[in-house]
Design a protein around this motif. Structure first.
Motif, short mmCIF file in Angstrom:
data_model
loop_
_atom_site.label_atom_id
_atom_site.label_comp_id
_atom_site.label_asym_id
_atom_site.label_seq_id
_atom_site.Cartn_x
_atom_site.Cartn_y
_atom_site.Cartn_z
N ALA A 283 0.83 -1.21 0.00
CA ALA A 283 0.00 0.00 0.00
C ALA A 283 0.87 1.26 0.00
O ALA A 283 0.58 2.23 -0.70
CB ALA A 283 -0.93 -0.02 1.21
N GLY A 284 1.94 1.23 0.81
CA GLY A 284 2.84 2.39 0.84
C GLY A 284 3.50 2.65 -0.50
O GLY A 284 3.63 3.80 -0.92
N GLN A 285 3.93 1.59 -1.16
CA GLN A 285 4.54 1.75 -2.49
C GLN A 285 3.53 2.28 -3.50
O GLN A 285 3.88 3.08 -4.37
CB GLN A 285 5.11 0.41 -2.95
N MET A 286 2.27 1.85 -3.39
CA MET A 286 1.23 2.36 -4.28
C MET A 286 1.06 3.87 -4.11
O MET A 286 0.92 4.61 -5.08
CB MET A 286 -0.09 1.64 -4.00
N MET A 287 1.10 4.32 -2.87
CA MET A 287 0.98 5.76 -2.61
C MET A 287 2.19 6.51 -3.15
O MET A 287 2.06 7.61 -3.70
CB MET A 287 0.83 6.00 -1.12
N ASP A 288 3.38 5.94 -2.99
CA ASP A 288 4.58 6.56 -3.54
C ASP A 288 4.48 6.66 -5.06
O ASP A 288 4.89 7.66 -5.66
CB ASP A 288 5.82 5.76 -3.15
N GLY A 289 3.96 5.61 -5.70
CA GLY A 289 3.79 5.62 -7.14
C GLY A 289 2.82 6.70 -7.58
O GLY A 289 3.04 7.37 -8.60
N LEU A 290 1.74 6.87 -6.82
CA LEU A 290 0.79 7.93 -7.14
C LEU A 290 1.44 9.30 -7.03
O LEU A 290 1.20 10.20 -7.85
CB LEU A 290 -0.42 7.83 -6.22
N ALA A 291 2.30 9.45 -6.03
CA ALA A 291 3.03 10.72 -5.88
C ALA A 291 3.93 10.98 -7.08
O ALA A 291 3.97 12.10 -7.62
CB ALA A 291 3.86 10.69 -4.60
N LEU A 292 4.65 9.96 -7.53
CA LEU A 292 5.51 10.12 -8.71
C LEU A 292 4.67 10.42 -9.94
O LEU A 292 5.06 11.23 -10.79
CB LEU A 292 6.33 8.85 -8.91
N GLY A 293 3.51 9.76 -10.06
CA GLY A 293 2.64 10.02 -11.20
C GLY A 293 2.12 11.45 -11.22
O GLY A 293 1.96 12.06 -12.28
N GLU A 294 1.85 11.99 -10.02
CA GLU A 294 1.35 13.38 -9.92
C GLU A 294 2.42 14.39 -10.33
O GLU A 294 2.09 15.50 -10.75
CB GLU A 294 0.90 13.67 -8.49
N THR A 295 3.70 14.03 -10.19
CA THR A 295 4.77 15.00 -10.43
C THR A 295 5.39 14.87 -11.81
O THR A 295 6.35 15.58 -12.12
CB THR A 295 5.87 14.86 -9.36
N THR A 296 4.87 13.97 -12.64
CA THR A 296 5.39 13.81 -14.00
C THR A 296 4.35 14.27 -15.00
O THR A 296 3.15 14.27 -14.71
CB THR A 296 5.76 12.34 -14.29
N PRO A 297 4.77 14.68 -16.21
CA PRO A 297 3.80 15.06 -17.22
C PRO A 297 3.03 13.85 -17.72
O PRO A 297 3.42 12.71 -17.49
CB PRO A 297 4.68 15.66 -18.33
N GLY A 298 1.93 14.12 -18.43
CA GLY A 298 1.15 13.04 -18.99
C GLY A 298 -0.02 12.66 -18.10
O GLY A 298 -0.22 13.23 -17.01
N PRO A 299 -0.81 11.68 -18.52
CA PRO A 299 -2.00 11.28 -17.75
C PRO A 299 -1.62 10.69 -16.39
O PRO A 299 -0.61 9.98 -16.27
CB PRO A 299 -2.66 10.20 -18.63
N LEU A 300 -2.42 10.97 -15.37
CA LEU A 300 -2.16 10.42 -14.04
C LEU A 300 -2.24 8.89 -14.05
O LEU A 300 -1.59 8.22 -13.25
CB LEU A 300 -3.16 10.98 -13.04
N ILE A 301 -3.01 8.34 -14.97
CA ILE A 301 -3.15 6.89 -15.05
C ILE A 301 -1.81 6.22 -15.37
O ILE A 301 -1.68 4.99 -15.26
CB ILE A 301 -4.23 6.51 -16.09
#
Length: 442
Positions: A283-301
């Motif tokens: 679960a913690g890694q999933m949240m970290d991945g979401l954080a990285l997704g939020e800080t990169t360009p492109g779709p959040l998906i």
């Protein structure tokens, strides 16, 4: 007059590197660049394309880019436009995923993620509220959202089943109580003025390649199916059906058909599968991945690339000299099978769905599904809060620092109307500050 393909590709490539801010921000950038500055497409045609993409499952900004590329330069124009919108994000996330796994245990980097996790909790809850305000506009939809929350929180029903139930309720409600299932715009109205003639103007006829024909539909469907079957066949041939990569392919294919309501809508399904069912990551890694997704360009998906990378890398840590390439394969498989249906919907379903746009029998199930998504996202936020505030479970101590950071992040999002990037940056700095203070005390 038309835009040369080379000029269009330069713009789509640039867009892939500057498309921050989630779907609303990305659509605003597209409107500013294509409608106001370049005049490649008129206001009315742009909004028509946007409304169409909002009916589909999948990342609507990427589909809008694919749609406009397809309208301008046929099928290959759409494919290249949609691919270039995603490709920079994929490459960046692969690099960040490797850094995360390789250096994530370095104390100061771990401190950054410690600060980011509470912010992600606030961001997910903010997304639930934002989508709710945009889509839940009567009592019936509120009950649907509450029902979906209870279905997943109390009964632990699978997300696809909840979506199917919502669709059935929408079909029934659209016939029985149509006034409760009228669809509203997801992004509000984009205000525009008359800016002169556009290359694709209001009265420009629909090009021949964008008109419906059974031959084109069958051809594009066959190509899409082939693009799905060949990679799956290769993965099964090399690794076996019950191994990681075919599982990734099948899982993210299903996920691609469940993303009504944007990237946050599919996150609960990805969370259920990747964390609870397959145990590809924590679960913690999933949240970290979401954080990285939020800080990169492109779709959040594109967080799916992080999930795929971690699944491949971690599973091949033992007995392999370089698990990096297994992670890269996982990221590419997750991305390919997540976005392939989006191209299918545009190139195959475009002319068909356009003819049904605005018909309540078609839109009512989507309205109900979108309301369902609000409840499911709220449940995801609670799950994240549990793992952040009680990192060692119910029997462990409460992380009061995480609660404070989450509260401040929520204040910045809800009251001060700050963007995601500043909130994540401030939370990362808070995590570092906590780490340095704890180091000095000890």
């Amino acid at each position: 007059m038309s835009v040369p393909l080379r000029e269009a590709l330069k713009f789509w490539t640039k867009l892939g590197f500057i498309s921050f801010g989630g779907p609303a921000g990305q659509i605003a950038v597209l409107h500013q660049e294509l409608v106001e500055k370049r005049r490649w497409i008129s206001e009315r045609r742009f909004l028509h394309a946007l409304n169409y993409c909002m009916l589909l499952p999948g990342p609507e900004a990427q589909q809008l880019v694919t749609y406009i590329g397809w309208l301008m330069h046929r099928s290959w124009g759409g494919i290249l436009a949609g691919t270039l919108f995603v490709l920079p994000s994929l490459l960046i996330l692969i690099a960040l995923s490797w850094i995360y796994l390789t250096f994530g245990q370095v104390p100061w980097i771990a401190a950054i993620f410690f600060g980011i996790k509470p912010a992600i909790t606030a961001i997910v809850m903010h997304a639930a509220v934002r989508i709710g305000k945009r889509t839940i506009h009567n009592q019936a939809l509120k009950w649907i959202a509450l029902g979906s929350f209870l279905a997943i929180f109390v009964l632990n029903l699978a997300f696809p089943l909840i979506v199917l139930i919502a669709a059935a309720v929408g079909i029934w409600g659209g016939k029985r109580y149509p006034e409760y299932f009228q669809q509203t715009h997801s992004h509000g109205k984009i205000q525009g003025t008359h800016l002169g003639a556009a290359i694709i103007d209001d009265d420009t006829p629909t090009p021949e390649h964008a008109q419906f024909s059974y031959q084109k539909t069958l051809l594009h469907s066959a190509v899409a199916l082939t693009c799905w079957l060949i990679p799956v066949g290769l993965l099964v041939g090399f690794f076996g059906w019950k191994t990681l990569y075919p599982q990734l392919a099948w899982f993210f294919t299903k996920a691609a058909f469940l993303t009504f309501g944007g990237a946050y809508a599919v996150l609960p399904y990805v969370y259920q599968g990747a964390v609870d069912h397959f145990h590809w990551l924590s679960a913690g890694q999933m949240m970290d991945g979401l954080a990285l997704g939020e800080t990169t360009p492109g779709p959040l998906i594109m967080v799916v690339a992080f999930v795929g990378y971690l699944a491949g890398h971690i599973q091949h840590l033992i007995g392999y000299s370089n698990p990096f390439w297994f992670g890269v394969l996982g990221a590419c498989v997750a991305t390919w099978f997540t976005f392939l249906p989006s191209f299918f919907f545009i190139l195959v379903g475009g002319p068909i769905i356009e003819s049904t746009h605005g018909k309540l029998a078609f839109t009512a199930p989507l309205t109900a599904i979108t309301a369902t998504v609000v409840g499911v996202i709220a449940n995801l936020g609670l799950f994240f809060a549990y793992h952040v505030f009680l990192p060692h479970g119910l029997g462990g101590s409460i992380s009061w620092v995480s609660m404070v950071i989450c509260g401040l992040a929520g204040l910045a999002l809800f009251k001060l109307q700050k963007g995601v990037i500043p909130v994540l940056g401030g939370s990362a700095l808070a995590g570092l500050l906590v780490y340095f203070v704890a180091t000095l005390i000890n």
